[in-house]
Design a protein around this motif. Structure first.
Motif, PDB file in Angstrom:
ATOM      1  N   GLU A 124     -11.716 -22.479 -21.885  1.00 15.44           N
ATOM      2  CA  GLU A 124     -12.215 -22.837 -20.550  1.00 15.44           C
ATOM      3  C   GLU A 124     -11.119 -23.524 -19.742  1.00 15.44           C
ATOM      4  O   GLU A 124     -10.877 -23.216 -18.597  1.00 15.44           O
ATOM      5  N   SER A 129     -13.218 -14.334 -14.510  1.00  9.85           N
ATOM      6  CA  SER A 129     -12.764 -15.652 -14.119  1.00  9.85           C
ATOM      7  C   SER A 129     -11.389 -15.616 -13.456  1.00  9.85           C
ATOM      8  O   SER A 129     -11.133 -16.325 -12.493  1.00  9.85           O
ATOM      9  N   GLU A 161     -15.072 -20.882 -10.436  1.00  3.72           N
ATOM     10  CA  GLU A 161     -14.896 -19.775 -11.370  1.00  3.72           C
ATOM     11  C   GLU A 161     -16.129 -18.895 -11.241  1.00  3.72           C
ATOM     12  O   GLU A 161     -17.210 -19.264 -11.703  1.00  3.72           O
ATOM     13  N   SER A 176     -21.637 -19.258 -11.622  1.00  8.10           N
ATOM     14  CA  SER A 176     -20.291 -19.726 -11.304  1.00  8.10           C
ATOM     15  C   SER A 176     -20.125 -21.155 -11.795  1.00  8.10           C
ATOM     16  O   SER A 176     -21.083 -21.922 -11.815  1.00  8.10           O
ATOM     17  N   ARG A 211      -5.610 -19.838 -13.557  1.00  3.37           N
ATOM     18  CA  ARG A 211      -5.964 -19.558 -12.159  1.00  3.37           C
ATOM     19  C   ARG A 211      -5.083 -20.378 -11.223  1.00  3.37           C
ATOM     20  O   ARG A 211      -4.580 -19.884 -10.223  1.00  3.37           O
ATOM     21  N   ASP A 218     -12.026 -26.072  -7.729  1.00  4.71           N
ATOM     22  CA  ASP A 218     -11.935 -24.769  -8.386  1.00  4.71           C
ATOM     23  C   ASP A 218     -13.321 -24.141  -8.440  1.00  4.71           C
ATOM     24  O   ASP A 218     -14.318 -24.848  -8.620  1.00  4.71           O
ATOM     25  N   ARG A 238      -8.299 -21.125 -18.819  1.00  5.06           N
ATOM     26  CA  ARG A 238      -8.677 -20.212 -17.734  1.00  5.06           C
ATOM     27  C   ARG A 238      -8.419 -20.896 -16.407  1.00  5.06           C
ATOM     28  O   ARG A 238      -7.852 -20.308 -15.483  1.00  5.06           O
ATOM     29  N   SER A 239      -8.812 -22.145 -16.336  1.00  4.04           N
ATOM     30  CA  SER A 239      -8.633 -22.880 -15.098  1.00  4.04           C
ATOM     31  C   SER A 239      -7.143 -23.099 -14.805  1.00  4.04           C
ATOM     32  O   SER A 239      -6.691 -22.935 -13.669  1.00  4.04           O
TER      33      SER A 239
END
Lengths: 377, 357
Positions: free
Chosen positions: A170, A199, B303, B309, A177, B301, A173-174
């Protein structure tokens, strides 16, 4: 930074066609995910972009320049693999600076970039420690940082998160990005995990059996799937897709889910139109588990079902229903009180339902013109 | 059929404890999952149970009979591994029958057992095929069939469906649950996937750094995690852990105030340092700016995952994650206000991480 174009690319391994007539345009500075089950051709596709494999037929170009015959080391691509391939005998700093040193960059610039990347990856406190002392999660971070630091034209990532534990995935992924937003690099990301693709990517190329099934934004592949494969592959639990017979009633079309279902669903204009266009008496009716509502009132889109099994999975309840001979799932909040054996009335949101052709499995409710995404930039 | 007890079991490798003072009761005919992150000691626990390794201290009992030093054969567990280990030269039928043939079971009994297991697993039609000709899911069913075909104390499973794709995992999870209740067997199921551990089992043991942190119904563990680390391990996206200020009758968290009833408030006040846990699905988001007691909540952010989401906000130096249905019309940089019901707040001791409320 570069755009990547694959034109009519086919790759055969002996009798096996790994990638079949693939056309794909990755726009400059976009993050594109190649998504599909194992054996779908996604890694072979990435290898052809990298120059590790040569296409049997077709061409690969970067910024309009044909690179089909260009060897991997001259393509200016950066890699991150599942098994990070870090120099464990070197310090973290040395790993980060390695690519820049090979490229002959000035020492000052190297120092600055290494510090910046370490800061971004939260590895500053580790900079002068041997890489061997890093945790699995930190190693993968370092692998990504080491590739990103040389700012390759195209950044290729092959399942980089699949060895990490769930909580850290998790987080990564952030971070990824954020990294992509900052670096604005063209990234091609191979994964079998639809959550990762949704994602991270600006666009998702869904592949199956060597063929591109759909190329579109995450929202598109979720809400406008081109066919049954995409509909089932995106979203968890999978979209319910059941046989339905279409009847032309007095006040419009009706769909009966399964042959024994007592209650018919009144179709709206969009779904009726799709039935008319295809002329089919039987269709595959698709509705996502998260779009079902439990209701007390009768309505044009309500139908009765029996609760077979209730699974409580953290914040969600996954409910297994049966109507007629049809089994399907619903997803609800964990606070819902519901028990196996109960009879309930369910309501469909027709705006979120899809019809698919029984034979071709193509989506009937979708304008097929934009499926490959080429004309949707 | 059996009740299994681990009583203060410890196992150390080269001075490093892999399992420390583990106490676990697996009731007869129950489905128990053992869940923890990689390296938490779950495989060690399984190996000790099987008798492949010996404990340093503590006891293992089966139906009140101590088996701590008993050979694996005497304990008579049946095991399903992640890498199925089917015999490639045998067809599915012979693979499943193998444990019975090896024990010299009569052909009648073998046929009867095999038909029953194959029926329940819906694999009667593929019994003539060899593993290479089977799909991943079919191979998995055959491996499970081979484990279930014989009588055993209990059936132990080590990440049995981890190698399957997501959709097949969903199907197999439900199937395993059904099998267990139909046969009334005792299942012990080891996994690093928290959703799998919660959905499949009626009891769940959380293992972390060699220690069992909590044993309860999955639902109870989710609703009332015993420590911060359990709360963080169970549930995704991960729970928010936030600081709180208690001043008189007011509790202030980064998202605003929490209205806690008097008796609970007193309990918190008597505890010293307190931290707050709030699951992302309990954080309610509203457009527009927040309340004056706290800093602005700015979206940092989003997602977007299709059906839902994950929205991350920054309030001062703190990050808060919230869940939103579908594809919300929020944007990065937008200011929002947050609300959390007192009933959705978990309070833990700052020093020991133990649950208070």
């Amino acid at each position: 930074m570069a755009n990547v174009t694959l034109e009519n690319v086919t790759k055969n391994f002996g009798d096996f066609t790994a990638v079949d007539t693939l056309n794909l345009a990755v726009p400059d500075a976009e993050f594109v995910a190649l998504l599909g089950p194992s054996g779908c051709g996604k890694t072979t596709t990435m290898n052809m972009i990298a120059g590790i494999e040569a296409p049997s037929i077709g061409s690969v170009s970067f910024d309009g320049v044909d690179v089909t015959q260009t060897p991997v080391q001259k393509r200016g691509v950066g890699f991150v693999f599942q098994n990070y391939a870090i120099f464990t005998h070197m310090t973290v700093r040395k790993n980060l600076s390695f690519g820049l040193e090979v490229a002959g960059r000035p020492a000052k610039e190297i120092h600055r970039k290494v510090e910046e990347m370490a800061e971004f990856m939260a590895l500053t406190h580790r900079l002068d420690q041997p890489s061997a002392s890093l945790s699995v999660n930190e190693l993968q971070k370092l692998a990504i940082g080491r590739s990103a630091i040389v700012e390759p034209k195209i950044f290729l990532l092959d399942e980089p998160l699949s060895n990490l534990d769930a909580a850290f995935r998790e987080r990564m992924r952030s971070d990824l990005r954020q990294l992509q937003r900052d670096l604005k690099q063209t990234m091609v990301y191979v994964t079998h995990d639809q959550i990762e693709a949704m994602s991270l990517a600006d666009r998702v190329a869904v592949m199956n059996k060597g063929q591109l099934q759909q190329f579109g934004s995450p929202a598109q592949v979720y809400s406008e799937p081109a066919n049954v494969f995409v509909a089932r592959f995106i979203g968890a639990p999978s979209m319910n897709i059941v046989r339905a017979s279409i009847q032309h009633g007095t006040s419009g079309h009706e769909a009966r889910l399964g042959d024994l279902a007592a209650d018919a669903i009144m179709l709206d204009e969009r779904l009726s139109g799709a039935c008319d266009r295809s002329d089919a008496l039987d269709v595959l009716f698709g509705f996502r588990p998260e779009t079902i509502e439990i209701t007390d009132e009768n309505g044009p889109t309500t139908f009765g079902a029996e609760v077979m099994l209730v699974e409580t999975v953290g914040r969600r309840k996954i409910v297994h229903f049966k109507t007629g001979l049809i089994d399907f799932l619903g997803v609800f909040d964990r606070s819902l009180s519901i028990r196996a054996g109960e009879a309930v009335k369910l309501k469909l949101d027709l705006d979120k339902c899809h019809l698919f052709d029984v034979k071709s499995e193509r989506c009937l409710t979708l304008d097929q013109g934009g499926v490959d995404g080429q004309n949707r930039s | 059929m059996a009740r299994i007890v681990l009583d203060g079991v410890t196992k150390t490798y080269g001075g490093v404890p892999a399992l420390e003072n583990a106490n676990l009761v697996v009731e007869n005919a129950s489905f128990t999952s053992v869940f923890g992150p990689p390296g938490c000691g779950k495989s060690v626990l399984l190996r000790l149970l099987l008798g492949l390794e010996s404990v340093d201290s503590g006891r293992i009992l089966i139906d009140d009979v101590e088996v701590t030093r008993a050979q694996p054969k005497e304990r008579n567990f049946s095991m399903v591994f992640q890498n199925l280990a089917l015999f490639p030269h045998l067809n599915a039928r012979d693979n499943i029958a193998f444990p019975l043939v090896r024990r010299g079971t009569s052909q009648n009994v073998i046929d009867e057992r095999l038909d029953s297991v194959a029926g329940v697993l819906s694999i009667s039609h593929i019994l003539h095929k060899k593993p290479a000709a089977l799909s991943g899911g079919e191979r998995q069913r055959v491996a499970i069939g081979r484990a279930l075909v014989r009588d055993a104390t209990a059936y132990l499973m080590d990440e049995p469906i981890a190698a399957l794709d997501a959709r097949l995992r969903d199907v197999m999870r439900v199937e395993l649950k059904r099998l267990q209740s139909e046969f009334g067997h005792t299942f012990v199921y080891v996994t690093h996937d928290n959703e799998e551990a919660m959905s499949v089992a009626d009891r769940m043991a959380i293992l972390e750094r060699g220690r069992i942190r909590q044993i309860d119904k999955p639902d109870t563990i989710y609703a009332e995690p015993s420590t911060i680390s359990v709360a963080e391990l169970v549930g995704s996206p991960k729970i928010n852990i936030l600081p709180v200020k208690i001043d008189g009758t007011a509790i202030t968290a980064p998202f605003g105030s929490v209205d806690l009833e008097g008796s609970l408030l007193d309990k918190l006040k008597n505890t010293g340092g307190v931290v707050l846990g709030v699951r992302p699905e309990a954080v309610k988001l509203h457009s527009g700016n927040g309340n004056s007691e706290t800093g602005a909540a700015l979206i940092s952010d989003i997602e977007r995952l299709g059906g839902f989401s994950i929205v991350t906000m920054k309030v001062d130096e703190f990050e808060i994650r919230a869940l939103a249905d579908g594809d919300p019309t929020l944007a990065i940089g937008e200011e929002v206000s947050l609300r959390v019901d007192a009933a959705d707040c978990h309070f833990f001791g700052e020093a020991d991480g133990a649950r208070i409320i």
